[in-house]
Structure formats: structure tokens, C-alpha cells
Design a protein around this motif. Structure first.
Motif, PDB file in Angstrom:
ATOM      1  N   ALA A  65       0.826  -1.211   0.000  1.00  0.00           N
ATOM      2  CA  ALA A  65       0.000   0.000   0.000  1.00  0.00           C
ATOM      3  C   ALA A  65       0.859   1.259   0.000  1.00  0.00           C
ATOM      4  CB  ALA A  65      -0.918   0.000   1.219  1.00  0.00           C
ATOM      5  N   LEU A  66       1.915   1.264   0.823  1.00  0.00           N
ATOM      6  CA  LEU A  66       2.797   2.427   0.891  1.00  0.00           C
ATOM      7  C   LEU A  66       3.485   2.680  -0.454  1.00  0.00           C
ATOM      8  CD1 LEU A  66       4.067   4.605   2.695  1.00  0.00           C
ATOM      9  CD2 LEU A  66       5.869   2.951   3.272  1.00  0.00           C
ATOM     10  N   THR A  67       3.988   1.609  -1.078  1.00  0.00           N
ATOM     11  CA  THR A  67       4.663   1.741  -2.377  1.00  0.00           C
ATOM     12  C   THR A  67       3.695   2.254  -3.435  1.00  0.00           C
ATOM     13  OG1 THR A  67       6.165  -0.086  -1.825  1.00  0.00           O
ATOM     14  CG2 THR A  67       5.944   0.506  -4.151  1.00  0.00           C
ATOM     15  N   ALA A  68       2.470   1.736  -3.444  1.00  0.00           N
ATOM     16  CA  ALA A  68       1.476   2.166  -4.432  1.00  0.00           C
ATOM     17  C   ALA A  68       1.156   3.645  -4.278  1.00  0.00           C
ATOM     18  CB  ALA A  68       0.202   1.326  -4.297  1.00  0.00           C
ATOM     19  N   MET A  69       1.025   4.116  -3.040  1.00  0.00           N
ATOM     20  CA  MET A  69       0.713   5.532  -2.828  1.00  0.00           C
ATOM     21  C   MET A  69       1.878   6.429  -3.240  1.00  0.00           C
ATOM     22  SD  MET A  69      -1.638   5.826   0.620  1.00  0.00           S
ATOM     23  CE  MET A  69      -0.575   4.870   1.685  1.00  0.00           C
ATOM     24  N   ILE A  70       3.113   5.994  -2.936  1.00  0.00           N
ATOM     25  CA  ILE A  70       4.286   6.794  -3.329  1.00  0.00           C
ATOM     26  C   ILE A  70       4.407   6.862  -4.848  1.00  0.00           C
ATOM     27  CG2 ILE A  70       6.803   6.879  -3.300  1.00  0.00           C
ATOM     28  CD1 ILE A  70       6.682   5.686  -0.474  1.00  0.00           C
ATOM     29  N   LEU A  71       4.282   5.700  -5.503  1.00  0.00           N
ATOM     30  CA  LEU A  71       4.362   5.670  -6.972  1.00  0.00           C
ATOM     31  C   LEU A  71       3.229   6.471  -7.603  1.00  0.00           C
ATOM     32  CD1 LEU A  71       5.374   1.954  -7.699  1.00  0.00           C
ATOM     33  CD2 LEU A  71       6.804   4.001  -7.921  1.00  0.00           C
ATOM     34  N   GLY A  72       2.044   6.347  -7.026  1.00  0.00           N
ATOM     35  CA  GLY A  72       0.905   7.098  -7.546  1.00  0.00           C
ATOM     36  C   GLY A  72       1.137   8.600  -7.477  1.00  0.00           C
ATOM     37  N   THR A  73       1.688   9.050  -6.350  1.00  0.00           N
ATOM     38  CA  THR A  73       1.987  10.480  -6.192  1.00  0.00           C
ATOM     39  C   THR A  73       3.043  10.930  -7.200  1.00  0.00           C
ATOM     40  OG1 THR A  73       1.492  10.340  -3.826  1.00  0.00           O
ATOM     41  CG2 THR A  73       2.785  12.241  -4.569  1.00  0.00           C
ATOM     42  N   GLN A  74       4.074  10.100  -7.407  1.00  0.00           N
ATOM     43  CA  GLN A  74       5.142  10.451  -8.342  1.00  0.00           C
ATOM     44  C   GLN A  74       4.624  10.511  -9.786  1.00  0.00           C
ATOM     45  OE1 GLN A  74       8.052   7.438  -7.371  1.00  0.00           O
ATOM     46  NE2 GLN A  74       9.212   8.851  -6.085  1.00  0.00           N
ATOM     47  N   LEU A  75       3.789   9.553 -10.164  1.00  0.00           N
ATOM     48  CA  LEU A  75       3.226   9.561 -11.514  1.00  0.00           C
ATOM     49  C   LEU A  75       2.335  10.783 -11.732  1.00  0.00           C
ATOM     50  CD1 LEU A  75       2.367   5.775 -11.935  1.00  0.00           C
ATOM     51  CD2 LEU A  75       4.005   7.076 -13.299  1.00  0.00           C
ATOM     52  N   PHE A  76       1.540  11.120 -10.726  1.00  0.00           N
ATOM     53  CA  PHE A  76       0.688  12.303 -10.834  1.00  0.00           C
ATOM     54  C   PHE A  76       1.545  13.557 -11.007  1.00  0.00           C
ATOM     55  CE2 PHE A  76      -1.829  15.829  -9.311  1.00  0.00           C
ATOM     56  CZ  PHE A  76      -3.075  15.586  -9.876  1.00  0.00           C
ATOM     57  N   MET A  77       2.624  13.656 -10.240  1.00  0.00           N
ATOM     58  CA  MET A  77       3.507  14.815 -10.351  1.00  0.00           C
ATOM     59  C   MET A  77       4.215  14.842 -11.702  1.00  0.00           C
ATOM     60  SD  MET A  77       3.052  16.652  -7.772  1.00  0.00           S
ATOM     61  CE  MET A  77       4.367  17.806  -8.158  1.00  0.00           C
TER      62      MET A  77
END
Length: 318
Positions: free
Chosen positions: A280-292
């Protein structure tokens, strides 16, 4: 002016005089007003000396000399920028493209109303294993990806309306995909013509397996750019949002289950001992990076001015 012939070249000193004489003969017999633009892409032989001599005796010859070898796409882009003809014809300098095709290509643009006409070397004189088979595989993939039903994307002999070449920006190694770039700019009337292919008379081919590999990588690039080039947020933002939501829901589920077990007096493990916590933590970090990444891409597109990816060393008849 009726026609601009744009010819990128690299180390073709032996063929230039013969090529120009052939072009001039075709133009004069059809009474075309024309110019021939040679773009020397960092030749190490005497190609530029030949172009200089041609320009001194023929006002129709114009030349651009690059500081170093930048590639065919950059050479075409430089030629397109200064082309003045109603119709722009591109061809290679190795005499494998026939100038005799020019009148028919001109008519297809001016009388039949095509925006772009791509040559199709139906009968080729190249090495079958080294070039023909890779070319067929490449063209099949390009047709499937782009939706354009052209048989020979890589043919150097093409005809364009002047408005087409002024609208497309050719960089990297995208010269193979100019029809796709034109389609993305709204030019839909794209045709094809079977053209003669001559056996190479001088020098040696510049084709190598690295160009074949680069062609497929560029195909992936242009496929992405054609869909998301103007709106990177539509790709990165959507993917990032989905990943963040997945991670957030997973984390929320872990937290709710832990609270439920505690309320029931059940023994629980530490949250950090649950592997789903890290997923879950990895998915949220990657999701934030992709959005940025999507957001930054939008800012770059909005702020980026026109850039040239080559340096001109000399010009003739400008």
C-alpha cells in the motif's frame, strides 16, 4: 515557386552533381519553377565543396551545412524551415530515388488534393536479409500502431503541401513518421504512390541494425506522443490516481481490520509486519510520483518554446 526539393545527405560527394543534373533536367522539361535545398549533415568528404560549386553556377541551389552530424530528421527540419515551394519533395542523395517521379508527385498534391504522398518502393534492390526483411517487419508494426495504411514509411521520396512541412516538427529520429506527425496535426488526406527504386551507384548504405532498433523505439515514442503528447496528465495523472487510490484503500483496510480486532480483544500483529502495508505504501508513493510527472509534463508543454536541435555552420543562396 512550384517545387522545393529537400535533400539531406551525408558523405555523398560522388552522386551530388549527377543528382542535380537529373533534377534540373526534369524540372526544365516540365517548366517548373524550383529550388534544390541540400542539407549537409556533417559530411567528412567533399560533399560541401560540390554543393558550393553548384550554388555558384545555379541560383536554384541552396545549401545548409551542419556543424556536425545531427541526423536525417534534423536535416529535414532545417530544409522544411526555408522551403518556399508550393510543393515540397524530399529524396535521398544516393541516386536510389528517381527525380522522374517528381511531376506525378506534384500532380497528386496540386490536382488530386493530397496533403502528403509517400513513396512505396515496391521492388527494392537492397540486401534482403540486412534491409528488406527488417523494413517489412517495421512497416507492418508502423501500420498497426499508427492506423495509416502505408507500405513504406521509411521511403525518402515523399511529396508535401508546403503547409504540411511548416506544421510538423521533425526531431530525434522521427523522419520515418512524418506521415504520422502530419496526421496528428490534422492532415488527413495522405496517399501513396509506387515509385522506382534504383540500385546504389556510389558509396555504401548508412543503414545498420541500430537504426532498425531505433525505428521501433521511435514507433513506441510517437504512438505515445500521438495520444498523450499534448496532455501527459491524461496518462500519468490517471495511472497515478489509480495507484494512489489502490494504495489508500489497502492501507485503510489494514487499519480498519486492526481496529476491529482490537475492539474484539483479538491478538494482532504490528502493522509493519503485514506485507500489505508495504504494498500500500509503495502504491501511494508511486501514484503520487506519476501524478507529479503528469503535472510537470503539462507545465513543460505550456512553457516550452520552439527549439532547434542542430547548429548550422554555413548557408548558401539565402
Amino acid at each position: 515557386m512550384d517545387i522545393s526539393v529537400v535533400i539531406p545527405l551525408l558523405n555523398e560527394e560522388e552522386s551530388l552533381q549527377e543528382l542535380y543534373n537529373w533534377i534540373a533536367s526534369v524540372m526544365q522539361s516540365n517548366r517548373f519553377l524550383y529550388e534544390v535545398i541540400f542539407i549537409d549533415d556533417g559530411s567528412t568528404d567533399s560533399s560541401w565543396d560540390v554543393i558550393e560549386k553548384l550554388s555558384q553556377t545555379n541560383e536554384s541551389v541552396r545549401g545548409i551545412r551542419f556543424q556536425k552530424n545531427y541526423g536525417k530528421s534534423q536535416a529535414l527540419d532545417a530544409g522544411f524551415e526555408i522551403a518556399r515551394g508550393r510543393v515540397v519533395i524530399t529524396m535521398d542523395a544516393d541516386l536510389q530515388d528517381s527525380p522522374d517521379e517528381i511531376p506525378e508527385l506534384y500532380d497528386l498534391i496540386t490536382k488530386e488534393g493530397f496533403d502528403l504522398v509517400s513513396g512505396w518502393k515496391k521492388k527494392r534492390y537492397d540486401n534482403v536479409i540486412a534491409k528488406n526483411l527488417p523494413s517489412k517487419l517495421f512497416n507492418w508494426a508502423a501500420r498497426k500502431t499508427s492506423g495509416l495504411k502505408l507500405h513504406d514509411f521509411n521511403c525518402g521520396l515523399k511529396a508535401y503541401k508546403n503547409t504540411v512541412v511548416k506544421s510538423v516538427k521533425v526531431s530525434g529520429e522521427m523522419h520515418r513518421y512524418i506521415p504520422v506527425l502530419a496526421k496528428n496535426e490534422g492532415f488527413k488526406n495522405i496517399g501513396e504512390k509506387v515509385v522506382q527504386h534504383q540500385a546504389r551507384k556510389y558509396g555504401e548504405t548508412k543503414f545498420g541494425m541500430n537504426r532498425f532498433v531505433n525505428g521501433f523505439l521511435d514507433l513506441i515514442t510517437i504512438s505515445f506522443l500521438s495520444r498523450f503528447g499534448k496532455r501527459p496528465m491524461h496518462f500519468f495523472g490517471l495511472l497515478g490516481t489509480l495507484m494512489f487510490v489502490f494504495g489508500f484503500i489497502s492501507a485503510a483496510y489494514i487499519g480498519i481490520m486492526k481496529l476491529y480486532k482490537l475492539s474484539q480483544g483479538m491478538k494482532t500483529i504490528l502493522v509493519t509486519d503485514n506485507p500489505w502495508f508495504y504494498i500500500a505504501l509503495t502504491a501511494m508513493i508511486l501514484g503520487t510520483q506519476l501524478f507529479m510527472a503528469g503535472f510537470i509534463g503539462e507545465l513543460i508543454i505550456k512553457s516550452k518554446g520552439s527549439e532547434k536541435h542542430y547548429k548550422v555552420r554555413e548557408k548558401l543562396n539565402h
